[in-house]
Design a protein around this motif. Structure first.
Motif, short mmCIF file in Angstrom:
data_model
loop_
_atom_site.label_atom_id
_atom_site.label_comp_id
_atom_site.label_asym_id
_atom_site.label_seq_id
_atom_site.Cartn_x
_atom_site.Cartn_y
_atom_site.Cartn_z
N GLU B 21 0.71 -1.86 -0.28
CA GLU B 21 -0.16 0.14 0.09
C GLU B 21 0.80 1.23 -0.16
N MET B 22 0.46 2.78 -0.51
CA MET B 22 1.41 3.58 -1.03
C MET B 22 1.82 4.25 0.48
N VAL B 25 -0.69 6.54 2.71
CA VAL B 25 -2.22 6.03 2.97
C VAL B 25 -2.06 4.98 4.64
N GLY B 49 -1.67 13.47 -3.50
CA GLY B 49 -2.11 12.33 -3.70
C GLY B 49 -1.30 11.72 -5.29
N MET B 50 -0.40 12.30 -5.89
CA MET B 50 -0.26 12.06 -7.19
C MET B 50 0.92 12.17 -7.28
N GLY B 51 2.54 12.18 -7.10
CA GLY B 51 3.75 12.61 -6.80
C GLY B 51 4.43 13.85 -7.13
N VAL B 52 2.87 14.56 -7.31
CA VAL B 52 3.72 16.51 -8.27
C VAL B 52 3.67 17.15 -6.99
N ARG B 66 8.94 10.64 -1.30
CA ARG B 66 7.48 11.20 -1.82
C ARG B 66 6.13 10.07 -1.46
N CYS B 68 3.05 9.31 -0.60
CA CYS B 68 2.61 9.32 -2.03
C CYS B 68 2.68 7.83 -2.85
N ILE B 69 3.73 7.78 -3.20
CA ILE B 69 4.18 6.91 -3.51
C ILE B 69 5.37 6.27 -3.75
#
Ligand SMILES: Cc1cc2nc3c(=O)[nH]c(=O)nc-3n(C[C@H](O)[C@H](O)[C@H](O)COP(=O)(O)OP(=O)(O)OC[C@H]3O[C@@H](n4cnc5c(N)ncnc54)[C@H](O)[C@@H]3O)c2cc1C
Ligand code: FES
Lengths: 438, 83
Positions: B21-22, B25, B49-52, B66, B68-69
């Protein structure tokens, strides 16, 4: 510094990005017996649209069904490299620098297909940096990838049908949707009401969407957000009137912007087209950016998963030396739809000018709107100038969040800034990895 | 998916998380609400939530990532400044 050994690999086609566009392309290249390598930074495939937990893959629309079939077909494909970040492109040698599982790799492709997708766009307000304010995309990812509901109740604010889609998923997962605050007035959206409900999705959740529709308000913008005990206090404003709502979570989303950084590094031409989401890659109708570089998906214009799928297939067919006029036609249809959708759900220009001074614009360096305005008044009207004058965009995200905001602010002031020029690494990486790239 | 459990260390405390799991989370599930202090000292948490956005930066085995990823792996040592 100790030198790391760099692996060098040759391939005919490098696909940058494993979202639906990149995967569709890979599948067509396999069918045509072409040599390729697909790389994606994420530890999972599927990009934004297909990043579901494999146990929960809703086949409710033809595009999703096709997408998940691709995911299954390509799950064990050796030529697909996850965990692989593209960090640079070297023009002199036509080589691409990657970091794969933490180690440097150099790829020398004959051709490149750029399918790096899009990210979200934001209209900031004081308080948008609070931990309880998160992007609508993040809420969606938490639910569909991990089955995790980030709060019991939430307000969804911003613009676009995406908000409604995420609110729908939040409600389906057991969350309470307090309100969906669509920024644009109903009158602006009426001309395009069909877009409010993606017909593909409507079949399954029509009743639900209708229920949510009753929770949707129009024309209210967020003035500011504050903590109020355990909750958030959201102050909305509409034509001088104010209303206050309390919520555990505020999810925001104001549309998408293409990820063009790698393409810029490759020297691909970019154009600004508000109806396509801002700075996008300029291609011909066969998706060619330059002699050996092609593009597919959100990078050619924000248009959603169906468009990305069609473009991935089309680009791969062209790369295989074939042509397909019916796909070209479908693509033209999707582009026309996308333009209408993006123009309908755009942030009204004056709102970029009325962002309050104290609002943080660059989240990495905590640069405020006041500093950006002062820089602009002192004739720093390029993104590069503003970056030097204020530090906006100097942090880890390299301006991915704030530059689209500053660009819209400047455009609202009738200044048309160039996109900031890109240097490797495209994303910051541990220095240890990078030692041997020169 | 997500049925295998992993034991990780979060700021020295052992946490049972879901392998793969990320990490962000798993941390949110465990009740951690903030991952980073901003330049001016504000608490920040998962945002894109997407690495940005890089708001979820934490240290894993001494390396900045990061959350989240970054997938959870058994034995991971995670560090960040709690508020
Ligand atoms: C948060 C979010 C949620 C969305 N949800 C929906 C939805 O529910 N329905 C819908 O129709 N549309 C959605 N969209 C729009 C969406 O972008 C498209 O529908 C679809 O994902 C486009 O596919 P794509 O292949 O063009 O891009 P993406 O799916 O974004 O894939 C691009 C891939 O490129 C990779 N990449 C980018 N840069 C690099 C790099 N430097 N090195 C290595 N890899 C890189 C990324 O990791 C990513 O996996 C969403 C967009 C976002 C940003
Ligand atoms: S939350 Fe934005 S990079 Fe992780």
């Amino acid at each position: 510094m100790r030198r790391a050994k760099v692996e060098k690999v040759k391939t005919e086609i490098l696909i940058a990005g494993g979202g639906i566009a990149g995967l569709a392309a890979a599948s067509v290249l396999i069918e045509n017996g072409k040599d390729f390598i697909l790389v994606d930074e994420y530890p999972f495939l599927g990009g934004q649209f297909l990043r579901h937990n494999p146990l929960y893959r809703p086949m409710d629309t033809p595009t999703r069904k096709k997408g998940f079939e691709l995911m299954e077909r390509l799950a064990n494909e050796k030529r697909i490299w996850k965990n692989t970040l593209i960090v640079g492109y070297y023009e002199e040698t036509d080589e691409v620098a990657l970091v794969r599982d933490g180690k440097p790799v150099i790829i020398k492709p004959e051709k490149i297909l750029i399918a790096t997708g899009a990210r979200e766009k934001f209209l900031p307000f004081p308080g948008w940096t609070l931990p309880e304010v998160i992007s609508a995309g993040a809420v969606q990812a938490l639910i569909k990838t991990s089955g995790f509901l980030p709060a019991e109740d939430a307000i969804f604010a911003g613009t676009g049908p995406f908000l409604l889609a995420v609110a729908y998923e939040f409600a389906k997962a057991g969350g309470k949707v307090i309100e969906i605050a669509e920024l644009n007035p109903l009158s602006k959206l009426m001309g395009f009401s069909s877009a409010l409900i993606d017909l593909e999705k409507a079949r399954e959740g029509f009743k639900y969407l209708l229920k949510l529709f009753g929770k949707t308000t129009f024309g209210w913008r967020i003035e500011r957000v504050e903590k109020s005990g355990e909750k958030l206090k959201v102050v909305f404003e509409k034509k001088g009137r104010r209303k206050i709502r309390e919520t555990s979570l505020l999810a925001i989303g104001y549309g998408f912007v293409p990820n063009i950084e790698f393409a810029q590094l490759c020297g691909c031409p970019v154009i600004y087209d508000a109806s396509l989401g801002g700075w996008v890659l300029k291609t011909d109708d066969e998706l060619r950016c330059s002699e050996n570089i092609y593009a597919a998906g959100e990078v050619t214009g924000i248009g959603g998963a169906r468009k990305a799928l069609i473009e991935g297939e089309l680009a791969a067919l062209i790369l295989s030396g074939k042509r397909d006029d019916s796909l070209k036609k479908k693509r033209a249809h999707e582009m026309a739809f996308a333009k209408k959708l993006n123009s309908t759900y755009s942030v009204p220009e004056n709102l970029w000018l009325s962002i309050p001074d104290e609002t943080i614009i660059c989240r990495c360096e905590d640069v405020t709107m006041k500093e950006i305005k002062e820089a602009a008044e002192n004739d720093f009207v390029s993104l590069k100038g503003i970056k030097v004058a204020t530090r906006a965009g100097l942090g880890n995200c390299q301006g991915r969040t704030c530059f689209p905001i500053i660009t819209e602010f400047l455009r609202a002031k009738n200044i048309s800034p160039e996109p900031v020029s890109i240097r490797p690494p495209i994303k910051p990486i541990d220095v240890g990895v990078f030692v041997d790239l020169e | 998916m997500h049925t295998k459990h992993a034991l990780i260390k979060v700021n020295g405390k052992t946490l049972e998380a879901r392998e793969g799991e990320m990490l962000a989370v798993s941390l949110l599930r465990a009740g951690y609400k903030r991952f980073r202090k901003s330049v001016k000292g504000e608490d920040r948490s998962l945002f894109c939530g997407m690495g940005v956005c890089f708001e979820c930066l934490v240290k894993v085995n001494g390396r900045t990532v990061r959350a989240c990823i970054t997938p959870v792996k058994d034995g991971m040592e995670v560090e960040f400044e709690e508020s």
